[in-house]
Design a protein around this motif. Structure first.
Motif, PDB file in Angstrom:
ATOM      1  N   GLY A  78      30.119 -70.487 -17.904  1.00 37.27           N
ATOM      2  CA  GLY A  78      31.246 -70.254 -17.448  1.00 37.27           C
ATOM      3  C   GLY A  78      31.465 -68.676 -17.190  1.00 37.27           C
ATOM      4  N   TYR A  79      32.948 -68.368 -16.856  1.00 37.40           N
ATOM      5  CA  TYR A  79      33.150 -67.028 -16.915  1.00 37.40           C
ATOM      6  C   TYR A  79      34.668 -66.514 -17.343  1.00 37.40           C
ATOM      7  CZ  TYR A  79      36.035 -69.008 -13.201  1.00 37.40           C
ATOM      8  OH  TYR A  79      36.917 -69.899 -12.546  1.00 37.40           O
ATOM      9  N   MET A  80      35.353 -67.343 -17.929  1.00 36.30           N
ATOM     10  CA  MET A  80      36.710 -67.210 -18.222  1.00 36.30           C
ATOM     11  C   MET A  80      36.713 -66.419 -19.874  1.00 36.30           C
ATOM     12  SD  MET A  80      38.695 -67.251 -15.908  1.00 36.30           S
ATOM     13  CE  MET A  80      40.243 -66.883 -16.752  1.00 36.30           C
ATOM     14  N   GLU A  81      35.807 -66.903 -20.431  1.00 36.96           N
ATOM     15  CA  GLU A  81      35.875 -66.391 -22.183  1.00 36.96           C
ATOM     16  C   GLU A  81      35.971 -64.633 -22.079  1.00 36.96           C
ATOM     17  OE1 GLU A  81      33.535 -66.423 -26.130  1.00 36.96           O
ATOM     18  OE2 GLU A  81      33.063 -68.134 -24.718  1.00 36.96           O
ATOM     19  N   HIS A  82      35.235 -64.121 -21.324  1.00 39.70           N
ATOM     20  CA  HIS A  82      35.133 -62.410 -21.542  1.00 39.70           C
ATOM     21  C   HIS A  82      36.404 -61.908 -20.742  1.00 39.70           C
ATOM     22  CE1 HIS A  82      32.823 -62.539 -17.647  1.00 39.70           C
ATOM     23  NE2 HIS A  82      32.736 -61.199 -17.645  1.00 39.70           N
ATOM     24  N   ILE A  83      36.509 -62.653 -19.465  1.00 39.67           N
ATOM     25  CA  ILE A  83      37.885 -62.159 -18.862  1.00 39.67           C
ATOM     26  C   ILE A  83      39.187 -62.355 -19.758  1.00 39.67           C
ATOM     27  CG2 ILE A  83      39.233 -62.615 -17.021  1.00 39.67           C
ATOM     28  CD1 ILE A  83      36.744 -63.361 -15.348  1.00 39.67           C
ATOM     29  N   THR A  84      39.254 -63.520 -20.412  1.00 39.06           N
ATOM     30  CA  THR A  84      40.482 -63.623 -21.076  1.00 39.06           C
ATOM     31  C   THR A  84      40.465 -62.536 -22.371  1.00 39.06           C
ATOM     32  OG1 THR A  84      40.352 -66.051 -20.698  1.00 39.06           O
ATOM     33  CG2 THR A  84      41.655 -65.409 -22.442  1.00 39.06           C
ATOM     34  N   LYS A  85      39.551 -62.399 -22.619  1.00 43.21           N
ATOM     35  CA  LYS A  85      39.500 -61.228 -23.975  1.00 43.21           C
ATOM     36  C   LYS A  85      39.812 -59.971 -23.492  1.00 43.21           C
ATOM     37  CE  LYS A  85      35.941 -63.383 -26.813  1.00 43.21           C
ATOM     38  NZ  LYS A  85      34.420 -63.029 -27.370  1.00 43.21           N
ATOM     39  N   ILE A  86      39.332 -59.546 -22.470  1.00 39.02           N
ATOM     40  CA  ILE A  86      39.734 -58.295 -21.687  1.00 39.02           C
ATOM     41  C   ILE A  86      41.305 -58.281 -21.261  1.00 39.02           C
ATOM     42  CG2 ILE A  86      39.158 -56.689 -19.718  1.00 39.02           C
ATOM     43  CD1 ILE A  86      35.955 -57.490 -20.591  1.00 39.02           C
ATOM     44  N   ALA A  87      41.485 -59.349 -20.398  1.00 36.53           N
ATOM     45  CA  ALA A  87      43.006 -59.566 -19.800  1.00 36.53           C
ATOM     46  C   ALA A  87      43.175 -58.350 -18.718  1.00 36.53           C
ATOM     47  CB  ALA A  87      43.838 -59.458 -20.861  1.00 36.53           C
ATOM     48  N   PRO A  88      42.067 -58.124 -17.872  1.00 34.69           N
ATOM     49  CA  PRO A  88      42.228 -57.047 -16.761  1.00 34.69           C
ATOM     50  C   PRO A  88      43.602 -57.071 -16.085  1.00 34.69           C
ATOM     51  CG  PRO A  88      40.856 -58.536 -15.923  1.00 34.69           C
ATOM     52  CD  PRO A  88      41.203 -59.079 -17.391  1.00 34.69           C
ATOM     53  N   ASP A  89      43.885 -55.893 -15.686  1.00 25.90           N
ATOM     54  CA  ASP A  89      45.135 -55.753 -14.618  1.00 25.90           C
ATOM     55  C   ASP A  89      44.711 -56.344 -13.231  1.00 25.90           C
ATOM     56  OD1 ASP A  89      47.330 -54.541 -16.501  1.00 25.90           O
ATOM     57  OD2 ASP A  89      45.421 -53.027 -16.696  1.00 25.90           O
ATOM     58  N   LEU A  90      43.525 -55.928 -12.751  1.00 25.99           N
ATOM     59  CA  LEU A  90      42.878 -56.314 -11.615  1.00 25.99           C
ATOM     60  C   LEU A  90      41.501 -56.736 -11.741  1.00 25.99           C
ATOM     61  CD1 LEU A  90      43.767 -54.106  -8.654  1.00 25.99           C
ATOM     62  CD2 LEU A  90      41.421 -54.575  -9.069  1.00 25.99           C
ATOM     63  N   ILE A  91      41.105 -57.530 -11.064  1.00 26.27           N
ATOM     64  CA  ILE A  91      39.818 -57.897 -10.628  1.00 26.27           C
ATOM     65  C   ILE A  91      39.444 -57.573  -9.067  1.00 26.27           C
ATOM     66  CG2 ILE A  91      38.202 -59.999 -10.348  1.00 26.27           C
ATOM     67  CD1 ILE A  91      39.256 -61.224 -12.656  1.00 26.27           C
ATOM     68  N   ALA A  92      38.569 -56.706  -9.058  1.00 25.87           N
ATOM     69  CA  ALA A  92      37.958 -56.385  -7.494  1.00 25.87           C
ATOM     70  C   ALA A  92      36.696 -57.385  -7.288  1.00 25.87           C
ATOM     71  CB  ALA A  92      37.666 -54.949  -7.587  1.00 25.87           C
ATOM     72  N   LEU A  93      36.880 -57.999  -6.343  1.00 26.68           N
ATOM     73  CA  LEU A  93      35.486 -58.840  -6.012  1.00 26.68           C
ATOM     74  C   LEU A  93      34.763 -58.460  -4.640  1.00 26.68           C
ATOM     75  CD1 LEU A  93      37.360 -62.562  -5.776  1.00 26.68           C
ATOM     76  CD2 LEU A  93      35.782 -61.373  -7.585  1.00 26.68           C
ATOM     77  N   GLY A  94      33.505 -58.305  -4.808  1.00 29.90           N
ATOM     78  CA  GLY A  94      32.945 -57.749  -3.619  1.00 29.90           C
ATOM     79  C   GLY A  94      33.027 -58.461  -2.340  1.00 29.90           C
ATOM     80  N   TYR A  95      32.762 -57.989  -1.291  1.00 29.71           N
ATOM     81  CA  TYR A  95      33.001 -58.451   0.165  1.00 29.71           C
ATOM     82  C   TYR A  95      32.068 -59.904   0.373  1.00 29.71           C
ATOM     83  CZ  TYR A  95      28.300 -57.149   1.714  1.00 29.71           C
ATOM     84  OH  TYR A  95      27.061 -57.293   2.083  1.00 29.71           O
ATOM     85  N   ASP A  96      31.015 -59.908  -0.877  1.00 25.18           N
ATOM     86  CA  ASP A  96      30.248 -61.042  -0.537  1.00 25.18           C
ATOM     87  C   ASP A  96      30.036 -62.108  -1.577  1.00 25.18           C
ATOM     88  OD1 ASP A  96      28.857 -59.557  -2.113  1.00 25.18           O
ATOM     89  OD2 ASP A  96      26.814 -59.710  -1.322  1.00 25.18           O
ATOM     90  N   GLN A  97      30.854 -61.956  -2.490  1.00 22.75           N
ATOM     91  CA  GLN A  97      31.038 -62.682  -3.816  1.00 22.75           C
ATOM     92  C   GLN A  97      31.676 -63.886  -3.429  1.00 22.75           C
ATOM     93  OE1 GLN A  97      32.504 -59.566  -6.732  1.00 22.75           O
ATOM     94  NE2 GLN A  97      30.559 -60.005  -7.633  1.00 22.75           N
ATOM     95  N   SER A  98      31.088 -65.262  -3.682  1.00 24.98           N
ATOM     96  CA  SER A  98      31.709 -66.525  -3.516  1.00 24.98           C
ATOM     97  C   SER A  98      31.025 -67.414  -4.417  1.00 24.98           C
ATOM     98  CB  SER A  98      31.542 -66.857  -2.022  1.00 24.98           C
ATOM     99  OG  SER A  98      29.957 -66.920  -1.907  1.00 24.98           O
ATOM    100  N   GLY A  99      31.626 -68.646  -4.418  1.00 28.82           N
ATOM    101  CA  GLY A  99      30.901 -69.610  -5.096  1.00 28.82           C
ATOM    102  C   GLY A  99      31.489 -70.108  -6.396  1.00 28.82           C
TER     103      GLY A  99
END
Length: 136
Positions: A78-99
Motif C-alpha cells: 500500500g501507500y497510505m500508512e506513511h502518508i498518514t503519519k506525516i500528514a503532508p500539506d501538499l503532495i507533488a506528483l511527477g508528470y508521469d506518475q500514474s496507476g
C-alpha cells in the motif's frame, strides 16, 4: 513551514529529478521536502523490474541531496500508512506518475481525514531526463 511530499524510485538522481524537487519546493513559501523512496518490492510489482540500486542505497543518496530535507522508505504494502503519519500539506506528483496509488490518492486522503493538496508537476525534458532512457 509546509511539508511537501514527492514519491519515486530514484534509481539514479538526474536533472529531471532535481527539477521535480525544485518545482515541489517552489509550491510553498517555507518548504520541508520529504522524498518517499519506493521499496524494492513495490518497484518490482509496479514496474516489473528490480531497481539497479537497493532501496537503502537509493535512500542514502537522497538523504545526502541538498534539495531534499528528509528521505524515507515508502510502505512495503500500500501507500497510505506513511502518508498518514506525516500528514503532508501538499503532495507533488511527477508528470508521469500514474496507476496504483495516484488514481485513488485524493479519495484515500479524504478517507483518513487529511486535507492534503495534490499538485501535478510539469515535465522537464522527458526525452532526455528519464531514468529508463538514461540507463539504456
Amino acid at each position: 513551514m509546509a511539508t511537501v511530499m514527492v514519491f519515486g524510485t530514484f534509481d539514479m538522481i538526474h536533472l529531471g529529478h532535481e527539477n521535480l524537487f525544485r518545482q515541489a519546493r517552489s509550491l510553498v513559501s517555507d518548504p520541508h521536502l520529504i522524498v518517499s523512496v519506493a521499496r524494492d518490492s513495490a518497484t518490482l510489482r509496479i514496474k516489473g523490474t528490480n531497481p539497479r540500486h537497493s532501496e537503502e542505497e537509493r535512500l542514502e543518496a537522497l538523504r545526502k541531496h541538498p534539495l531534499v530535507d528528509e528521505a524515507l522508505l515508502g510502505d512495503e504494502n500500500g501507500y497510505m500508512e506513511h502518508i498518514t503519519k506525516i500528514a503532508p500539506d501538499l503532495i507533488a506528483l511527477g508528470y508521469d506518475q500514474s496507476g496504483e496509488y495516484v488514481d485513488h490518492l485524493a479519495e484515500d486522503l479524504r478517507h483518513v481525514g487529511l486535507e492534503t493538496r495534490i499538485v501535478r508537476l510539469a515535465s522537464h525534458e522527458p526525452e532526455r531526463y528519464k531514468t529508463s532512457k538514461l540507463l539504456n
